[in-house]
Motif scaffolding. Structure first.
Motif: not given
Ligand code: SF4
Length: 357
Positions: A145, A204, A207
């Motif tokens: 991600r 997070c 983020q």
């Molecule tokens: S912001 Fe953090 S919790 Fe959200 S997808 Fe990205 S890494 Fe994962």
């Protein structure tokens, strides 16, 4: 990505997990056992197994000296039994070839049976502060991600990209960076914040640089596994009852249940009474086929288990192939038996009278 490690470390110190039973130690044995148990298994499931295991085998020497049966009995219910067998084997290797001392770098740790790259790296980071890279399922999800990587992570090309990214962000020998905290931070973020469903992006620490979050693609990543229908198999287990005891046999051949105690297994085409006479040296009569069958899902297939109950009339010969034992249902639960067999015994637990299963 200069801030990646520092952001994670600051977050872990404030919000991460600090009181798991395998934390607060640099003893590589205690860390190794935890890391092996945590493979494919959730923390809350592992905790009671870990505590019992360490109470019984507090050192690598105690584990190496133990009988494999006793090790597997403590593993019973945790699944993936090869992990328990490898743990015992590795303890013996450490005693025989490393003078009872765990190797002190990840490349040497990785040579031990049952220890892969990520597990070796985690042990080295937590025990010795080595700067090395982990990439377990949780970390893959975070990196997928964070860097916006498409492609199912189980594919080797995607996996390769993820290792490259993990290597790129890992802090290199730097006295300011505590590798133990960094490694725990990655694990904690994946388990607590960047969860599979409904990740808590709002809190997070990554983020502001996260590709998936900024591109509104969080729910699409990681790319799901291409759907595949698991094959189904059927089998018949024989529940041979002699007074208040049941027959178990130990699997000595290869396979996922190697060295575990199981009910004798036949297939639907067998004539069960002849099978018992020929294979087990037991004269028995069929009582009934218990219903409904019980289903159990393994990683690679589904198993439908039928249970044929038989009443033993006489035992005229010791079986030639596998070791056997006669135990009550209660005693069976204290042995190393697979979860699938526990399901059968739980459902059809033998009552004290011979005919009332
Ligand atoms: S912001 Fe953090 S919790 Fe959200 S997808 Fe990205 S890494 Fe994962």
């Amino acid at each position: 990505m200069p801030d990646f490690a520092n952001l994670l470390i600051r977050w872990q110190q404030q919000h991460g997990r600090h009181d798991l039973p395998w934390q607060g130690t640099q003893n590589p044995y205690l860390i190794w056992v935890a890391e092996i148990m945590l493979q494919q298994t959730q923390v809350k499931t592992v905790i009671p197994f870990y505590q019992r295991f360490i109470e019984t085998f507090p050192t690598v020497a105690a584990l190496a000296k133990a009988n494999l049966d006793d090790v597997l009995a403590l593993w019973s219910g945790l699944g993936y039994y090869a992990r328990g067998r490898n743990l015992h084997k590795t303890a013996c290797v450490i005693m025989d070839h490393y003078q009872g001392k765990f190797p002190t770098c990840s490349s040497e740790i990785q040579k031990l049976p049952g220890i892969g790259r990520t597990t070796a790296a985690a042990i080295a980071a937590f025990s010795y502060g080595e700067s090395c890279t982990i990439l377990d399922g949780n970390v893959k999800r975070v990196l997928t991600r964070y860097f916006g990587i498409d492609g199912y992570p189980g594919l080797s090309a995607t996996n390769q990209r993820l290792w490259e990214k993990a290597e790129a962000v890992v802090p290199r020998s730097n006295a300011q960076i505590n590798m133990s905290v960094y490694t725990q931070a990655l694990m904690d973020l994946g388990a607590m914040i960047c969860t599979r469903s409904s990740p808590h992006c709002i809190v997070c620490p990554l983020q502001s640089h996260c590709t998936a979050f900024l591109g509104d693609r969080v729910s699409c990543l990681p790319t799901p596994k291409p759907s595949k229908v698991l094959p189904s198999k059927e089998t018949v287990f024989l529940l041979l009852q002699h007074h208040d005891k049941l027959l178990l046999e130990k699997r000595v051949n290869q396979g996922i249940w190697k060295e575990l105690w199981c009910l004798p297994e036949a297939n639907k085409n067998h004539h069960y009474q002849s099978y018992c006479a020929q294979m087990l040296g037991i004269d028995a009569v069929c009582v009934d086929l218990l219903s409904p069958p019980i289903d159990h899902t393994f990683t690679h297939f589904k198993l439908r288990m039928y249970t044929q109950r038989l009443q033993v009339k006489s035992i005229f010969q010791q079986p030639q192939c596998n070791p056997i034992c006669w135990v009550t249902a209660d005693e069976a639960f204290r042995l190393a038996i697979p979860t699938a067999i526990k399901k059968i015994l739980s459902k059809y637990r033998v009552a004290s009278t011979p005919t009332s299963l």
